[in-house]
Scaffold this motif. Structure first.
Motif, PDB file in Angstrom:
ATOM      1  N   SER A 106       0.848  -1.194   0.000  1.00  0.00           N
ATOM      2  CA  SER A 106       0.000   0.000   0.000  1.00  0.00           C
ATOM      3  C   SER A 106       0.885   1.247   0.000  1.00  0.00           C
ATOM      4  N   VAL A 107       0.280   2.385  -0.299  1.00  0.00           N
ATOM      5  CA  VAL A 107       1.006   3.659  -0.281  1.00  0.00           C
ATOM      6  C   VAL A 107       1.593   3.877   1.111  1.00  0.00           C
ATOM      7  N   GLU A 114       2.117  12.692   0.906  1.00  0.00           N
ATOM      8  CA  GLU A 114       1.073  12.139   0.042  1.00  0.00           C
ATOM      9  C   GLU A 114      -0.064  13.131  -0.100  1.00  0.00           C
ATOM     10  N   VAL A 174      -4.222  13.385  -2.178  1.00  0.00           N
ATOM     11  CA  VAL A 174      -5.281  12.678  -2.894  1.00  0.00           C
ATOM     12  C   VAL A 174      -5.571  13.442  -4.179  1.00  0.00           C
ATOM     13  N   ASP A 175      -5.476  12.726  -5.303  1.00  0.00           N
ATOM     14  CA  ASP A 175      -5.797  13.303  -6.604  1.00  0.00           C
ATOM     15  C   ASP A 175      -7.314  13.525  -6.649  1.00  0.00           C
ATOM     16  N   LYS A 186      -9.327  14.171  -9.092  1.00  0.00           N
ATOM     17  CA  LYS A 186     -10.019  13.507 -10.201  1.00  0.00           C
ATOM     18  C   LYS A 186     -10.237  12.020  -9.943  1.00  0.00           C
ATOM     19  N   THR A 187      -9.122  11.337  -9.615  1.00  0.00           N
ATOM     20  CA  THR A 187      -9.184   9.875  -9.500  1.00  0.00           C
ATOM     21  C   THR A 187      -9.453   9.383  -8.088  1.00  0.00           C
ATOM     22  N   LYS A 188      -9.261  10.263  -7.110  1.00  0.00           N
ATOM     23  CA  LYS A 188      -9.375   9.931  -5.679  1.00  0.00           C
ATOM     24  C   LYS A 188      -8.284   8.966  -5.231  1.00  0.00           C
ATOM     25  N   ASP A 189      -7.259   8.777  -6.058  1.00  0.00           N
ATOM     26  CA  ASP A 189      -6.114   7.948  -5.688  1.00  0.00           C
ATOM     27  C   ASP A 189      -5.198   8.726  -4.759  1.00  0.00           C
ATOM     28  N   THR A 190      -4.565   8.012  -3.831  1.00  0.00           N
ATOM     29  CA  THR A 190      -3.551   8.626  -2.984  1.00  0.00           C
ATOM     30  C   THR A 190      -2.231   8.557  -3.724  1.00  0.00           C
ATOM     31  N   ILE A 191      -1.612   9.709  -3.920  1.00  0.00           N
ATOM     32  CA  ILE A 191      -0.348   9.817  -4.643  1.00  0.00           C
ATOM     33  C   ILE A 191       0.765  10.033  -3.628  1.00  0.00           C
TER      34      ILE A 191
END
Length: 176
Positions: free
Chosen positions: A49-50, A66, A68-69, A71-76
């Motif tokens: 995981s991140v 980190e 949260v994007d 658009k995608t709700k992904d954690t970067i």
């Protein structure tokens, strides 16, 4: 892109042809080989995981954050890298044979940095300006990036000088 791939392959080819018994100042490089091998194992694990990757990186001394994007709700996960600019040095009076040998040693050094996991990408600029190229170091500290960059035979000879800056990039994102 094709020229870049040809350049990278030529670097690796030249490095593999070098005399492997030739000794250079590798104390900085060799003291962290085990850490790099462990870190590569962490980075290559797609199932982490991140938060796990972040924890492993920070345990090695890397700076991260980190976000949260939207658009995608992904954690970067962002990681600090170090970008070394290779600039013209003040000693460029080597004859053709000396310059050629230094170039071979320079390419071997960059290949070794890549193979050991210390550098993620290197390459020359195409405009023949004062800034000759870059290397992006994947190491935890500015001191380490500076030491590795200054171990380059071209830098030691004064043909190039190094300027290193912290640089942030999303962990695991590829160039397009």
């Amino acid at each position: 892109m094709k020229n870049f791939l040809i350049f990278c392959l030529s670097i690796l080819t030249m490095a593999s042809c070098k005399n492997s018994e030739k000794k250079t100042d590798n104390s900085v490089i060799e003291e962290t080989i085990n850490d790099t091998i462990e870190l590569e194992a962490v980075e290559k694990s797609a199932k982490k995981s991140v938060k796990e990757i972040k924890k492993a990186l920070e345990a090695k001394g890397f700076k991260t954050f980190e976000y949260v994007d939207e658009k995608t709700k992904d954690t970067i996960l962002m990681q600090q890298y170090f970008m070394a600019f290779l600039k013209n040095g003040s000693i460029r009076t080597q004859n053709e044979e000396e310059a050629k040998l230094l170039q071979e040693e320079h390419l071997a050094h960059l290949s070794k940095m890549y193979e050991l996991g210390y550098a993620d990408i290197s390459g020359p600029f195409g405009d023949n300006g004062d800034i000759r190229g870059i290397t992006i170091y994947n190491v935890p500290t500015l001191k380490m990036a500076d030491s590795l960059a200054n171990a380059d035979p071209m830098v030691k000879a004064g043909r190039l000088v190094i300027e290193v800056h912290p640089w942030w990039a999303a962990k695991g994102f590829a160039l397009r």
